[in-house]
Design a protein around this motif. Sequence first.
Motif, PDB file in Angstrom:
ATOM      1  N   CYS A 205       0.855  -1.180   0.000  1.00 44.36           N
ATOM      2  CA  CYS A 205       0.000   0.000   0.000  1.00 44.36           C
ATOM      3  C   CYS A 205       0.891   1.229   0.000  1.00 44.36           C
ATOM      4  O   CYS A 205       2.043   1.182   0.457  1.00 44.36           O
ATOM      5  CB  CYS A 205      -0.973   0.016   1.180  1.00 44.36           C
ATOM      6  SG  CYS A 205      -0.220  -0.138   2.803  1.00 44.36           S
ATOM      7  N   GLU A 206       0.367   2.318  -0.513  1.00 35.29           N
ATOM      8  CA  GLU A 206       1.168   3.524  -0.661  1.00 35.29           C
ATOM      9  C   GLU A 206       1.495   4.148   0.693  1.00 35.29           C
ATOM     10  O   GLU A 206       0.718   4.054   1.645  1.00 35.29           O
ATOM     11  CB  GLU A 206       0.414   4.548  -1.523  1.00 35.29           C
ATOM     12  CG  GLU A 206       0.217   4.114  -2.961  1.00 35.29           C
ATOM     13  CD  GLU A 206      -0.460   5.192  -3.783  1.00 35.29           C
ATOM     14  OE1 GLU A 206      -0.678   6.307  -3.244  1.00 35.29           O
ATOM     15  OE2 GLU A 206      -0.776   4.939  -4.952  1.00 35.29           O
ATOM     16  N   ARG A 207       2.644   4.810   0.754  1.00 35.13           N
ATOM     17  CA  ARG A 207       3.002   5.574   1.942  1.00 35.13           C
ATOM     18  C   ARG A 207       2.224   6.886   1.917  1.00 35.13           C
ATOM     19  O   ARG A 207       2.255   7.634   0.939  1.00 35.13           O
ATOM     20  CB  ARG A 207       4.508   5.866   1.977  1.00 35.13           C
ATOM     21  CG  ARG A 207       5.375   4.641   2.213  1.00 35.13           C
ATOM     22  CD  ARG A 207       6.845   5.012   2.309  1.00 35.13           C
ATOM     23  NE  ARG A 207       7.099   5.950   3.402  1.00 35.13           N
ATOM     24  CZ  ARG A 207       7.296   5.600   4.674  1.00 35.13           C
ATOM     25  NH1 ARG A 207       7.264   4.329   5.011  1.00 35.13           N
ATOM     26  NH2 ARG A 207       7.550   6.512   5.595  1.00 35.13           N
ATOM     27  N   GLU A 208       1.508   7.150   2.989  1.00 33.04           N
ATOM     28  CA  GLU A 208       0.752   8.387   3.121  1.00 33.04           C
ATOM     29  C   GLU A 208       0.477   8.621   4.600  1.00 33.04           C
ATOM     30  O   GLU A 208       0.342   7.667   5.373  1.00 33.04           O
ATOM     31  CB  GLU A 208      -0.556   8.332   2.337  1.00 33.04           C
ATOM     32  CG  GLU A 208      -1.436   7.126   2.662  1.00 33.04           C
ATOM     33  CD  GLU A 208      -2.672   7.048   1.786  1.00 33.04           C
ATOM     34  OE1 GLU A 208      -2.818   7.906   0.900  1.00 33.04           O
ATOM     35  OE2 GLU A 208      -3.487   6.134   1.987  1.00 33.04           O
ATOM     36  N   PRO A 209       0.405   9.877   5.040  1.00 30.60           N
ATOM     37  CA  PRO A 209       0.239  10.154   6.469  1.00 30.60           C
ATOM     38  C   PRO A 209      -1.204   9.949   6.927  1.00 30.60           C
ATOM     39  O   PRO A 209      -2.143  10.430   6.293  1.00 30.60           O
ATOM     40  CB  PRO A 209       0.646  11.628   6.581  1.00 30.60           C
ATOM     41  CG  PRO A 209       0.345  12.206   5.235  1.00 30.60           C
ATOM     42  CD  PRO A 209       0.601  11.108   4.236  1.00 30.60           C
ATOM     43  N   TRP A 210      -1.368   9.238   8.034  1.00 37.51           N
ATOM     44  CA  TRP A 210      -2.682   9.021   8.651  1.00 37.51           C
ATOM     45  C   TRP A 210      -2.608   9.394  10.134  1.00 37.51           C
ATOM     46  O   TRP A 210      -1.558   9.242  10.769  1.00 37.51           O
ATOM     47  CB  TRP A 210      -3.109   7.562   8.524  1.00 37.51           C
ATOM     48  CG  TRP A 210      -3.707   7.240   7.188  1.00 37.51           C
ATOM     49  CD1 TRP A 210      -3.043   7.041   6.016  1.00 37.51           C
ATOM     50  CD2 TRP A 210      -5.096   7.091   6.901  1.00 37.51           C
ATOM     51  NE1 TRP A 210      -3.933   6.768   5.001  1.00 37.51           N
ATOM     52  CE2 TRP A 210      -5.210   6.794   5.511  1.00 37.51           C
ATOM     53  CE3 TRP A 210      -6.266   7.163   7.662  1.00 37.51           C
ATOM     54  CZ2 TRP A 210      -6.437   6.579   4.886  1.00 37.51           C
ATOM     55  CZ3 TRP A 210      -7.487   6.946   7.038  1.00 37.51           C
ATOM     56  CH2 TRP A 210      -7.574   6.664   5.672  1.00 37.51           C
ATOM     57  N   THR A 211      -3.731   9.844  10.659  1.00 35.93           N
ATOM     58  CA  THR A 211      -3.863  10.140  12.086  1.00 35.93           C
ATOM     59  C   THR A 211      -4.810   9.135  12.726  1.00 35.93           C
ATOM     60  O   THR A 211      -5.914   8.893  12.206  1.00 35.93           O
ATOM     61  CB  THR A 211      -4.403  11.570  12.310  1.00 35.93           C
ATOM     62  OG1 THR A 211      -3.493  12.506  11.736  1.00 35.93           O
ATOM     63  CG2 THR A 211      -4.559  11.863  13.803  1.00 35.93           C
ATOM     64  N   VAL A 212      -4.385   8.536  13.823  1.00 35.12           N
ATOM     65  CA  VAL A 212      -5.208   7.594  14.580  1.00 35.12           C
ATOM     66  C   VAL A 212      -5.594   8.254  15.894  1.00 35.12           C
ATOM     67  O   VAL A 212      -4.722   8.632  16.684  1.00 35.12           O
ATOM     68  CB  VAL A 212      -4.446   6.281  14.852  1.00 35.12           C
ATOM     69  CG1 VAL A 212      -5.302   5.330  15.693  1.00 35.12           C
ATOM     70  CG2 VAL A 212      -4.032   5.624  13.540  1.00 35.12           C
ATOM     71  N   VAL A 213      -6.898   8.423  16.127  1.00 35.43           N
ATOM     72  CA  VAL A 213      -7.414   9.004  17.368  1.00 35.43           C
ATOM     73  C   VAL A 213      -8.001   7.880  18.207  1.00 35.43           C
ATOM     74  O   VAL A 213      -8.814   7.088  17.701  1.00 35.43           O
ATOM     75  CB  VAL A 213      -8.474  10.077  17.097  1.00 35.43           C
ATOM     76  CG1 VAL A 213      -8.985  10.678  18.409  1.00 35.43           C
ATOM     77  CG2 VAL A 213      -7.916  11.173  16.189  1.00 35.43           C
ATOM     78  N   THR A 214      -7.598   7.791  19.454  1.00 41.65           N
ATOM     79  CA  THR A 214      -8.032   6.709  20.340  1.00 41.65           C
ATOM     80  C   THR A 214      -8.614   7.287  21.625  1.00 41.65           C
ATOM     81  O   THR A 214      -8.046   8.205  22.209  1.00 41.65           O
ATOM     82  CB  THR A 214      -6.844   5.790  20.683  1.00 41.65           C
ATOM     83  OG1 THR A 214      -6.386   5.140  19.502  1.00 41.65           O
ATOM     84  CG2 THR A 214      -7.263   4.725  21.697  1.00 41.65           C
ATOM     85  N   LYS A 215      -9.747   6.739  22.027  1.00 38.99           N
ATOM     86  CA  LYS A 215     -10.284   7.058  23.352  1.00 38.99           C
ATOM     87  C   LYS A 215      -9.730   6.039  24.332  1.00 38.99           C
ATOM     88  O   LYS A 215      -9.917   4.826  24.155  1.00 38.99           O
ATOM     89  CB  LYS A 215     -11.812   7.033  23.351  1.00 38.99           C
ATOM     90  CG  LYS A 215     -12.418   7.377  24.705  1.00 38.99           C
ATOM     91  CD  LYS A 215     -13.932   7.270  24.699  1.00 38.99           C
ATOM     92  CE  LYS A 215     -14.570   8.474  24.066  1.00 38.99           C
ATOM     93  NZ  LYS A 215     -16.049   8.475  24.279  1.00 38.99           N
ATOM     94  N   PHE A 216      -9.029   6.506  25.358  1.00 33.62           N
ATOM     95  CA  PHE A 216      -8.376   5.627  26.324  1.00 33.62           C
ATOM     96  C   PHE A 216      -8.621   6.200  27.713  1.00 33.62           C
ATOM     97  O   PHE A 216      -8.193   7.310  28.007  1.00 33.62           O
ATOM     98  CB  PHE A 216      -6.875   5.525  26.032  1.00 33.62           C
ATOM     99  CG  PHE A 216      -6.167   4.434  26.775  1.00 33.62           C
ATOM    100  CD1 PHE A 216      -6.020   3.178  26.210  1.00 33.62           C
ATOM    101  CD2 PHE A 216      -5.670   4.648  28.049  1.00 33.62           C
ATOM    102  CE1 PHE A 216      -5.364   2.160  26.897  1.00 33.62           C
ATOM    103  CE2 PHE A 216      -5.018   3.646  28.747  1.00 33.62           C
ATOM    104  CZ  PHE A 216      -4.866   2.388  28.174  1.00 33.62           C
ATOM    105  N   ALA A 217      -9.346   5.430  28.558  1.00 33.36           N
ATOM    106  CA  ALA A 217      -9.695   5.868  29.919  1.00 33.36           C
ATOM    107  C   ALA A 217     -10.401   7.235  29.900  1.00 33.36           C
ATOM    108  O   ALA A 217     -10.154   8.096  30.728  1.00 33.36           O
ATOM    109  CB  ALA A 217      -8.464   5.917  30.809  1.00 33.36           C
ATOM    110  N   GLY A 218     -11.294   7.410  28.926  1.00 30.71           N
ATOM    111  CA  GLY A 218     -12.100   8.614  28.854  1.00 30.71           C
ATOM    112  C   GLY A 218     -11.429   9.812  28.224  1.00 30.71           C
ATOM    113  O   GLY A 218     -12.058  10.859  28.070  1.00 30.71           O
TER     114      GLY A 218
END
Length: 452
Positions: free
Chosen positions: A253-266
Amino acid sequence: MPVTKFSVPEKYTYLSGFGGYHHSEAIPGALPIGINSPQLPPFSLSTERISGTSFTAPRSQNLQTWLYRVHPSLSHSDFSPFPSSYYSPSTPSSDEELHLTPNALRWNDFPITPNQDWISSQKIIAKSGSPEKKEGLAYLIYAASESMPAQSVFSSSDSDYLIIPQSGTVDIHTELGHLLVRQNEICVIPRGIRYRVNLPNGPARGYICELYQGYFQLPELGPIGSCSLANVRDFQIPTAYFEGSISNGVATCEREPWTVVTKFAGKLWQCSQAHTPFDIAAWHGTYYPYKYDLGRFSVIGSISFDHPDPSIFTVLTAPSHREPGTAVVDFAIFPPRWLVMEGTYRPPYFHRNAMSEFAGVVINSQEEESVWNKWEGFGPFGATLNGAMVPHGMDRRTHEQARKQELRPEKVGMEGFMIFLLESERMMGVSGWALEAAGKGGREGEVVMLRQ
């Protein structure tokens, strides 16, 4: 046919069956045969496992799925706190900011902030328990007018998300495939599954039940038998979708910037990675998102006299295992149905309940000209919350009419909207934002829910 005639056509294909062992390939031959973790998987993919329960959970309750992807999900930067300006102002940072009240609460509407997406529009109404201790649950609303930013995904380490649209369509792209969730459908996204939410047809609003404890199941049917209510076969599971290509027998898959947002302990956290999270070529297992058309619910009721308990309207349940037959939360609906009981007070009786009851509205009308589909806020009302042993029931006018009316077979629930109920063993603490919003903005038709 007992299905919703959706105004928004379906565009994806699905697997069928609640709780089954499913498998799906976006690339034929990507699933290894007879082994879960081969030394070199097909197409030089990497093997990853996502566990929704402990390894040693009983076989009937064990939730595990094997993923075959280009990049392991650990290929990302360190997490850092999400920008505070993006937080919903209703998010309580501690239980001390929640308000327990013996008063019945009603929201005629909820304040909607413009220019919000799936993450920023979420606001907590009520909560009980703690994601850190994996106990309890929370109720939220969402009211999004924008799709999530490009090349961003969200997941919750805290809970399963039961998403209950009131109005509008959400196109949910999960790691395991696509779900198109329209009004009069629900979906469940298990904890840890990454996904993004697009709005293909404009603004969307609805409710979320965050389940910190356990997971959703179908209720036991007892003497009802082996079918009715929400049938196993009617739940739909996404099929694998791969954002990449095959070059010389290797998945890339191509290299491209992604942002991962996670809810952790509220709290919200974010990290970055240099590849799409949707690089899964195949998967198999029992841990996956799913959706359900509420129009397929097979209603059970009295055909002689009196009321069965409203538990017969339960779609999904999350057992507490603290007391037999008690749930962390039951999700129930009151769809169109016939009332034929003789000599019976047909509306819901006056009630005090050891369980807390949170009710909201799903607009099940698919007609563009319906008054409810033209409504710009939560309508015909937002929600009600009756805490443990809080008296509730009919308004005086409905009560007197019910005592005098001539009883004939009557089809109810045809107003173009449907009431749902989240009933919990927990005492629900209300957020300051929700407490301030309660009781504001009265509207015509305020007691229409009571006639359900």
